[in-house]
Design an enzyme around this catalytic site. Structure first.
Site, short mmCIF file in Angstrom:
data_model
loop_
_atom_site.label_atom_id
_atom_site.label_comp_id
_atom_site.label_asym_id
_atom_site.label_seq_id
_atom_site.Cartn_x
_atom_site.Cartn_y
_atom_site.Cartn_z
N ARG A 104 0.85 -1.19 0.00
CA ARG A 104 0.00 0.00 0.00
C ARG A 104 0.89 1.24 0.00
O ARG A 104 1.90 1.28 0.71
CB ARG A 104 -0.88 0.04 1.26
CG ARG A 104 -2.08 -0.90 1.20
CD ARG A 104 -3.07 -0.44 0.13
NE ARG A 104 -4.22 -1.31 0.00
CZ ARG A 104 -4.30 -2.34 -0.86
NH1 ARG A 104 -3.28 -2.61 -1.66
NH2 ARG A 104 -5.39 -3.06 -0.94
N GLU B 162 -4.74 7.29 -5.04
CA GLU B 162 -4.83 6.57 -6.32
C GLU B 162 -6.05 7.02 -7.09
O GLU B 162 -7.14 7.07 -6.51
CB GLU B 162 -4.87 5.05 -6.08
CG GLU B 162 -3.55 4.54 -5.53
CD GLU B 162 -3.48 3.01 -5.42
OE1 GLU B 162 -4.45 2.33 -5.83
OE2 GLU B 162 -2.47 2.52 -4.93
N HIS C 79 -1.41 0.06 -9.84
CA HIS C 79 -2.01 -0.91 -8.90
C HIS C 79 -2.45 -2.18 -9.66
O HIS C 79 -3.63 -2.53 -9.69
CB HIS C 79 -3.20 -0.28 -8.17
CG HIS C 79 -3.54 -0.98 -6.88
ND1 HIS C 79 -4.04 -0.33 -5.78
CD2 HIS C 79 -3.43 -2.29 -6.51
CE1 HIS C 79 -4.26 -1.20 -4.81
NE2 HIS C 79 -3.89 -2.40 -5.23
N1 LIG Z 1 -0.73 -4.42 -5.23
C1 LIG Z 1 -1.72 -5.26 -5.18
O1 LIG Z 1 -2.52 -5.34 -6.10
C2 LIG Z 1 -1.86 -6.16 -4.01
C3 LIG Z 1 -2.36 -7.46 -4.16
C4 LIG Z 1 -2.47 -8.27 -3.02
C5 LIG Z 1 -2.11 -7.78 -1.78
N2 LIG Z 1 -1.68 -6.50 -1.70
C6 LIG Z 1 -1.29 -5.96 -0.40
O2 LIG Z 1 -0.18 -6.68 0.06
C7 LIG Z 1 -0.16 -6.69 1.48
C8 LIG Z 1 0.06 -8.09 1.99
O3 LIG Z 1 -0.98 -8.95 1.58
P1 LIG Z 1 -1.02 -10.46 2.14
O4 LIG Z 1 -2.12 -11.14 1.42
O5 LIG Z 1 0.33 -11.03 2.13
O6 LIG Z 1 -1.45 -10.17 3.63
P2 LIG Z 1 -1.11 -11.06 4.92
O7 LIG Z 1 -2.05 -10.61 5.96
O8 LIG Z 1 -1.07 -12.49 4.55
O9 LIG Z 1 0.37 -10.61 5.31
C9 LIG Z 1 0.67 -9.39 5.90
C10 LIG Z 1 1.82 -9.63 6.86
O10 LIG Z 1 2.25 -8.36 7.33
C11 LIG Z 1 2.64 -8.55 8.67
N3 LIG Z 1 2.72 -7.29 9.40
C12 LIG Z 1 1.72 -6.66 10.08
N4 LIG Z 1 2.22 -5.56 10.67
C13 LIG Z 1 3.54 -5.50 10.35
C14 LIG Z 1 4.58 -4.59 10.66
N5 LIG Z 1 4.36 -3.52 11.45
N6 LIG Z 1 5.80 -4.83 10.16
C15 LIG Z 1 6.02 -5.91 9.39
N7 LIG Z 1 5.09 -6.82 9.07
C16 LIG Z 1 3.85 -6.61 9.54
C17 LIG Z 1 1.61 -9.51 9.22
O11 LIG Z 1 2.10 -10.15 10.37
C18 LIG Z 1 1.43 -10.46 8.07
O12 LIG Z 1 2.29 -11.58 8.19
C19 LIG Z 1 -1.48 -6.04 1.90
O13 LIG Z 1 -1.25 -4.68 2.16
C20 LIG Z 1 -2.34 -6.15 0.68
O14 LIG Z 1 -3.32 -5.18 0.65
C21 LIG Z 1 -1.54 -5.69 -2.77
O1 LIG Z 2 -5.36 -5.71 -1.56
C1 LIG Z 2 -5.52 -6.23 -2.63
O2 LIG Z 2 -6.13 -7.32 -2.78
C2 LIG Z 2 -4.90 -5.62 -3.83
O3 LIG Z 2 -4.42 -4.37 -3.57
C3 LIG Z 2 -5.74 -5.67 -5.04
O4 LIG Z 2 -6.56 -4.56 -5.16
P1 LIG Z 2 -7.57 -4.47 -6.38
O5 LIG Z 2 -8.64 -5.47 -6.12
O6 LIG Z 2 -8.09 -3.10 -6.38
O7 LIG Z 2 -6.79 -4.81 -7.61
#
Ligand SMILES: NC(=O)c1ccc[n+]([C@@H]2O[C@H](COP(=O)([O-])OP(=O)(O)OC[C@H]3O[C@@H](n4cnc5c(N)ncnc54)[C@H](O)[C@@H]3O)[C@@H](O)[C@H]2O)c1
Ligand SMILES: O=C(O)[C@H](O)COP(=O)(O)O
Length: 607
Positions: A295, A324, A343
């Site tokens: 994020r 965004e 994104h």
């Molecule tokens: N760009 C995209 O399109 C996209 C897609 C999927 C996920 N994401 C983002 O990626 C991130 C991770 O997703 P995920 O499915 O792995 O989530 P998840 O919950 O499986 O993993 C997140 C991890 O972060 C850790 N965490 C929490 N606080 C923390 C801190 N202060 N320091 C370090 N680690 C910490 C948690 O313990 C957990 O293990 C989320 O922010 C999600 O929104 C983005």
């Molecule tokens: O947190 C998520 O799952 C990702 O950031 C994906 O976001 P989106 O559904 O808007 O592509």
């Protein structure tokens, strides 16, 4: 506005549990791992608003159960207007589900489905306060996000985006022809800057994965395959899970100090907001390269810009931004050492199909009153616990309802004790669901608030209701979860004096008999009546003929008595008669009961 009809818990032999929704619609029996109870009950087909593009398999699934309104690019005002007609809302990261949205729904919105992982665009406190369940689709886009992280990492290290832009940007084109006479464009004066875009190798470099969750660990796995040394910082991740894939968990400090590359994979929370700020950048290895597919808000974007300009950060690859889409003039996006994508982490065909199905299943299940495995604002109650406690769910709610109706007007309910009598050790009995149901029973008869597992604790706190739980430890076999449950209200007067026990509290006690809730004690008096329909409690002088008199008043009114019990203090003294009735007697009939000379007090209680 929707009318909440009932919380009828049904359990089918395959352990599918549901709260019935009338008319009941076909549901695919499913076994779930972790579950949450959501009450719902509407007469008509529910309406689901899909506010952002969702994969077709998800839309088709939703349509089998609900009216589906796909309205994209709504302004905040349009969303607030539409939401009052919707039972569920599905969004991705582009829609802000604010407090205004919940307030505008006026209680109709029961579920918000986030088609993805991050729920930072949903006001969870507001959702909880409004008893609205929030579910997400946490697993289907993990690989897509990890692959995008790796794509950005490698593209950044080898300047792929800048080199590609350079090759294309400065060229002017002329129209030409192929040997076979087909038209083609031929670039003129194009750039071929081989020395400008020399990159860095990944092999042997240290990658710090910040947030070792689903995406972080998949990135780590892939980076190891590229020959990188991977460390991770995650205060909540188990070291053995990291060790299993050859990753060492380190402190934030150590990650900053040793990493050549840093990849963000933590959620955006108050603790992670701007975690990478001037202070953090002052401690990194000079020339570090940063990838962010988590994020935008986890990085202070102005601090990153300063660090890039100062050469502290050599490069950054960003998929996500604080705002965004970012403004066109955003200096980070325009920075020559930054590559940016809009994104796209979750945007693969495969991930979007998976996410759409995952969220559609969760939303439909929740709307049916089933149990959601991916609830983010309600306690997860394991399926086996729920199955075992299900007969006590109705009992606790009904005891709460009875107890609060016994309070004399003006007393104000503040202190409630729920006592669970069981031969089990305290750690073997998860009572969160039962406490929520007592709260529901206590609050709903005296207010217009809708209470469910999502908002029970919040509503209790908001109303200054202190619910304490205690255990009555019994000897015997711990096989049965509970023997009986007591609900006691302290510091109040009762409109039925016999409901006060020796400790001066209104007390009702119940048990489950043959799977059905029974009232077994009122005050200090043992009674036995099935908790169906409504209840008349009546204290009278113990003398012949009273049962007959009350029975004929009810009979004249066609009110069916479904259960009756009489307990007396001593022969000829006082007795308490507990009558279960299927229909609600008229005021007139109740007045006539009160006028029977031997009746000293009586109360009619709705279940
Ligand atoms: N760009 C995209 O399109 C996209 C897609 C999927 C996920 N994401 C983002 O990626 C991130 C991770 O997703 P995920 O499915 O792995 O989530 P998840 O919950 O499986 O993993 C997140 C991890 O972060 C850790 N965490 C929490 N606080 C923390 C801190 N202060 N320091 C370090 N680690 C910490 C948690 O313990 C957990 O293990 C989320 O922010 C999600 O929104 C983005
Ligand atoms: O947190 C998520 O799952 C990702 O950031 C994906 O976001 P989106 O559904 O808007 O592509």
């Amino acid at each position: 506005m929707s009318a909440i009809s009932s919380w009828n818990l049904t359990i089918s032999p395959d352990t599918t549990l549901s709260f019935s929704w009338r008319p009941s619609l076909p549901s695919r029996p499913r076994k779930r791992k972790t579950l949450v109870v959501l009450a719902a009950g509407l007469g008509a087909k529910p309406t689901v608003l899909v506010a952002e593009k969702l994969g077709d398999p998800g839309i088709q699934l939703l349509k089998t159960f609900a009216n589906v309104d796909c309205s994209y690019n709504l302004s905040p005002e349009e969303l607030c207007t539409k939401i009052s007609l919707c039972d569920a809302l599905i969004v991705r990261s582009g829609t802000k589900v604010t407090r205004d949205v919940f307030e505008s729904s006026m209680g109709r919105l029961k579920v918000v489905g986030r088609a993805g992982v991050g729920i930072d665009n949903v006001d969870l406190s507001a959702a909880t306060e409004h008893g609205c369940l929030v579910v997400n689709a946490p697993t289907s886009n993990t690989i897509a996000a990890a692959e995008h992280g790796i794509a950005l990492l490698t593209a950044m290290a080898r300047n792929v985006a800048q080199a590609d832009a350079s090759v294309k940007a400065e060229s002017s084109c002329i129209q030409g022809w192929t040997e076979k006479g087909c038209p083609m464009t031929i670039p003129e004066n194009w750039k071929w800057e081989r020395s400008k875009y020399v990159g860095v190798s990944l092999v042997g470099k240290t990658l710090a994965v910040m947030g070792f969750g689903k995406v972080g660990s998949e990135v780590a796995r892939r980076a190891k395959g590229l020959g990188m040394d991977v460390i991770a910082h995650d205060p909540y991740a188990p070291a053995d899970r990291a060790r299993a894939i050859g990753v060492e968990l380190v402190t934030f400090e150590e990650a900053l100090r040793t990493a050549d590359f840093i990849s963000m994979h933590m959620p955006l929370t108050p603790a992670t907001s701007k975690m990478f700020n001037d202070e953090a950048f002052s401690r990194v290895k000079k020339g570090v390269r940063i990838v962010n597919v988590a994020r935008g808000g986890v990085i202070d974007e102005e601090a990153l810009l300063r660090a890039l300009d100062a050469g502290i950060v050599a490069q950054a690859a960003l998929d996500v931004f604080t705002e965004e889409p970012p403004l066109q003039e955003n200096k980070l996006v325009r920075h020559e050492n930054v590559i940016a994508t809009p994104h796209l982490g979750a945007s693969t065909t495969e991930a979007q199909e998976g996410v759409a199905l995952e969220i559609a299943e969760a939303v439909v299940g929740a709307l049916k009153g089933e149990l959601a495995a991916t609830a983010v604002n309600a306690p997860m109650v394991p399926a086996e616990v729920l199955l075992e406690l299900s007969p006590y769910v109705a009992l606790t709610e009904k005891l709460g309802r009875l107890a609060v109706q016994l309070v004399a007007g003006g007393s104000g309910v503040k202190f409630v004790k729920v006592a669970y009598a069981s031969a089990r050790g305290p750690d073997d009995l998860d009572t969160r669901l039962l406490r929520a149901m007592v709260t529901k029973g206590l609050i709903e008869p005296i207010s217009s608030v809708f209470v469910n597992l999502v908002n029970a604790d919040f509503i209790a706190k908001q109303r200054g209701l202190r619910i304490t739980e205690e255990r009555i430890v019994l000897d015997g076999s711990p096989e049965k979860a509970l023997e009986f449950i007591q609900v006691r209200i302290a510091n109040v007067e009762s409109k039925f004096a016999s409901a006060m026990c020796d400790s001066g509290e209104i007390t009702v006690e119940g048990r489950v008999k043959d799977g059905k809730p029974h009232l077994t004690k009122v005050g200090s008096m043992g009674v036995d009546v099935s908790l169906e329909g409504s209840i008349i409690l009546c204290r009278q002088v113990d003398q012949p003929g009273i049962i007959g008199k009350v029975g004929s008043i009810l009979g004249e009114e066609n009110v069916n008595v479904n259960f009756m019990s009489v307990s007396r203090i001593a022969a000829g003294k006082q007795a308490v008669m507990t009558i279960g009735v299927d229909e609600e007697p008229s005021r007139d009939a109740l007045k006539k009961i009160g006028e029977i000379s031997a009746v000293e007090e009586f109360v009619f209680l709705k279940l």
